[in-house]
Design a protein around this motif. Structure first.
Motif, PDB file in Angstrom:
ATOM      1  N   LEU A   1     -44.193 -12.275  34.854  1.00 13.52           N
ATOM      2  CA  LEU A   1     -42.833 -12.282  35.388  1.00 13.52           C
ATOM      3  C   LEU A   1     -41.995 -13.211  34.529  1.00 13.52           C
ATOM      4  O   LEU A   1     -42.443 -14.306  34.173  1.00 13.52           O
TER       5      LEU A   1
ATOM      6  N   GLY B   1     -38.090 -15.086  33.718  1.00 12.46           N
ATOM      7  CA  GLY B   1     -36.807 -15.493  34.287  1.00 12.46           C
ATOM      8  C   GLY B   1     -36.132 -16.510  33.401  1.00 12.46           C
ATOM      9  O   GLY B   1     -36.777 -17.139  32.554  1.00 12.46           O
TER      10      GLY B   1
ATOM     11  N   LEU C   1     -44.865 -20.268  43.884  1.00 12.30           N
ATOM     12  CA  LEU C   1     -43.951 -19.396  43.148  1.00 12.30           C
ATOM     13  C   LEU C   1     -43.522 -18.286  44.100  1.00 12.30           C
ATOM     14  O   LEU C   1     -44.374 -17.575  44.653  1.00 12.30           O
TER      15      LEU C   1
ATOM     16  N   PRO D   1     -41.377 -15.009  44.045  1.00 11.39           N
ATOM     17  CA  PRO D   1     -40.557 -13.966  43.427  1.00 11.39           C
ATOM     18  C   PRO D   1     -39.831 -13.178  44.522  1.00 11.39           C
ATOM     19  O   PRO D   1     -40.444 -12.793  45.521  1.00 11.39           O
TER      20      PRO D   1
ATOM     21  N   TYR E   1     -35.174 -19.430  38.617  1.00 11.19           N
ATOM     22  CA  TYR E   1     -35.093 -18.602  37.411  1.00 11.19           C
ATOM     23  C   TYR E   1     -34.433 -17.270  37.775  1.00 11.19           C
ATOM     24  O   TYR E   1     -34.800 -16.662  38.782  1.00 11.19           O
TER      25      TYR E   1
ATOM     26  N   CYS F   1     -33.616 -13.295  36.892  1.00  9.62           N
ATOM     27  CA  CYS F   1     -34.328 -12.220  36.177  1.00  9.62           C
ATOM     28  C   CYS F   1     -33.468 -11.001  35.878  1.00  9.62           C
ATOM     29  O   CYS F   1     -33.900 -10.114  35.143  1.00  9.62           O
TER      30      CYS F   1
ATOM     31  N   GLN G   1     -36.780  -6.194  35.308  1.00  5.65           N
ATOM     32  CA  GLN G   1     -37.765  -7.034  35.970  1.00  5.65           C
ATOM     33  C   GLN G   1     -37.999  -6.553  37.403  1.00  5.65           C
ATOM     34  O   GLN G   1     -37.077  -6.049  38.041  1.00  5.65           O
TER      35      GLN G   1
ATOM     36  N   PHE H   1     -38.384  -8.367  39.968  1.00  3.57           N
ATOM     37  CA  PHE H   1     -37.743  -9.271  40.927  1.00  3.57           C
ATOM     38  C   PHE H   1     -36.397  -9.743  40.361  1.00  3.57           C
ATOM     39  O   PHE H   1     -36.168  -9.674  39.151  1.00  3.57           O
TER      40      PHE H   1
ATOM     41  N   LEU I   1     -37.099 -15.858  40.494  1.00  5.59           N
ATOM     42  CA  LEU I   1     -38.369 -16.549  40.677  1.00  5.59           C
ATOM     43  C   LEU I   1     -38.005 -17.968  41.092  1.00  5.59           C
ATOM     44  O   LEU I   1     -37.285 -18.650  40.370  1.00  5.59           O
ATOM     45  N   THR I   2     -38.470 -18.395  42.249  1.00 10.31           N
ATOM     46  CA  THR I   2     -38.221 -19.784  42.624  1.00 10.31           C
ATOM     47  C   THR I   2     -39.538 -20.541  42.597  1.00 10.31           C
ATOM     48  O   THR I   2     -40.550 -20.076  43.135  1.00 10.31           O
ATOM     49  N   TRP I   3     -39.504 -21.687  41.943  1.00 10.62           N
ATOM     50  CA  TRP I   3     -40.675 -22.520  41.734  1.00 10.62           C
ATOM     51  C   TRP I   3     -40.507 -23.797  42.543  1.00 10.62           C
ATOM     52  O   TRP I   3     -39.471 -24.473  42.428  1.00 10.62           O
TER      53      TRP I   3
ATOM     54  N   GLU J   1     -40.655  -9.673  48.456  1.00  7.95           N
ATOM     55  CA  GLU J   1     -40.916 -11.114  48.371  1.00  7.95           C
ATOM     56  C   GLU J   1     -42.414 -11.372  48.355  1.00  7.95           C
ATOM     57  O   GLU J   1     -43.152 -10.844  49.193  1.00  7.95           O
TER      58      GLU J   1
END
Lengths: 186, 186
Positions: free
Chosen positions: B53, B55, B88, B90, B131, B133, B140, B142, B145-147, B177
């Motif tokens: 993935l 982003g 993570l 997505p 991030y 995308c 992509q 998603f 992307l959240t970290w 999700e």
């Protein structure tokens, strides 16, 4: 993975349906002068071009629903047979702009600079499409590519639109701008 | 052209410092279950990974100056030694979300769903990076992307944060999700 269908390449070189009639450097570094422009879907290798600029059609970032509805009621589509003139305006904004929060950017763009309202005065004569360059895989020399199409009868109106926008507070954040004038020959 | 230094690849496979402890499909289609995660700068070929993935870190889209200043005053940086847990997330939002104007998206996100204010309650315990995308060269699976990174002491607080956000009106626009839980092992 498949290509992003919203990504387009603008190839300045010896080929393409658009003849470059003028390449004007408004602010910052210039680009090599190309004689023709081709717009290709996706990310295209620029091997035979003098320059290649890429951008993605994306969601709007500032326009409100009320503004969006007013725009939709008057704006023209691209590709009108009489709109044989086009202008490609690659723009980069400086780091100070990108460090601003959303409400600050919106305030400068519209409440202070009237970017949306001014642009609306030139509809439907001038059709417009914005491409975003910042979040592509490759670092791009510009943040936005704006594409304008209009008929020869509206050249001076278009020049006036650019002159008005360039006098706004928003444009104090523009640190590179080119104006590439084009004539459709196919 | 050079690579966009704000683009990162998240590679789920057999390698990387993060061990996958759980892969949960919250909404929509799942991803193959990988045992480890590696985060690489740039666009990395995913040949040896179960999934890849990508982003881009970008400018903020909704946060006001006041909110940004409040966030800056309390938020933690990534990479804290005690923050050995990560998640993570997505997420993809549906076409109805992306057809909304800026003021409508902002209203749903904050005035109605309190996304920013709720997130702030969990600072500095939970460090976060978003991030984007949608405007990459490749389509992509998603939109974001959240970290998230946090210490084992804050696992239940983090679970509560997710539960609260998923009950908001904003989440009615989420059509895919995943929640990928990770433990740092290097």
């Amino acid at each position: 993975m498949e290509a992003n269908t919203r990504v387009f390449s603008f190839l300045g070189g010896a080929a393409g349906p658009w003849r470059v009639t003028q390449t004007r450097t408004v602010t910052g570094a210039s680009l090599p002068v190309a004689s023709r422009l081709e717009i290709a879907a996706g990310k295209v290798p620029a091997s035979s071009a003098d320059w290649c600029l890429q951008g993605a059609i994306s969601n709007t970032r500032y326009v409100t629903r009320a503004e969006s509805d007013r725009l939709a009621a008057v704006q023209a589509t691209l590709g009108r047979s009489e709109a044989v003139q086009a202008t490609l305006i690659p723009i980069r904004k400086n780091a100070a702009w990108w460090a601003l929060a959303q409400d600050e950017r919106r305030h400068i763009l519209e409440e202070s600079s009237r970017h949306i309202v001014i642009g609306m005065e030139y509809l439907p004569a001038v059709a417009r499409r914005l491409y975003h360059c910042r979040d592509l895989d490759q670092a791009q020399p510009f943040d936005f590519l704006t594409w304008f199409e209009f008929s020869p009868a509206h050249v001076s109106a278009f020049d006036e639109l650019l002159a008005r926008l360039r006098k706004t507070p928003e444009w104090s954040y523009v640190d590179r701008e080119l104006e590439i004038s084009l004539l459709r020959e196919s």
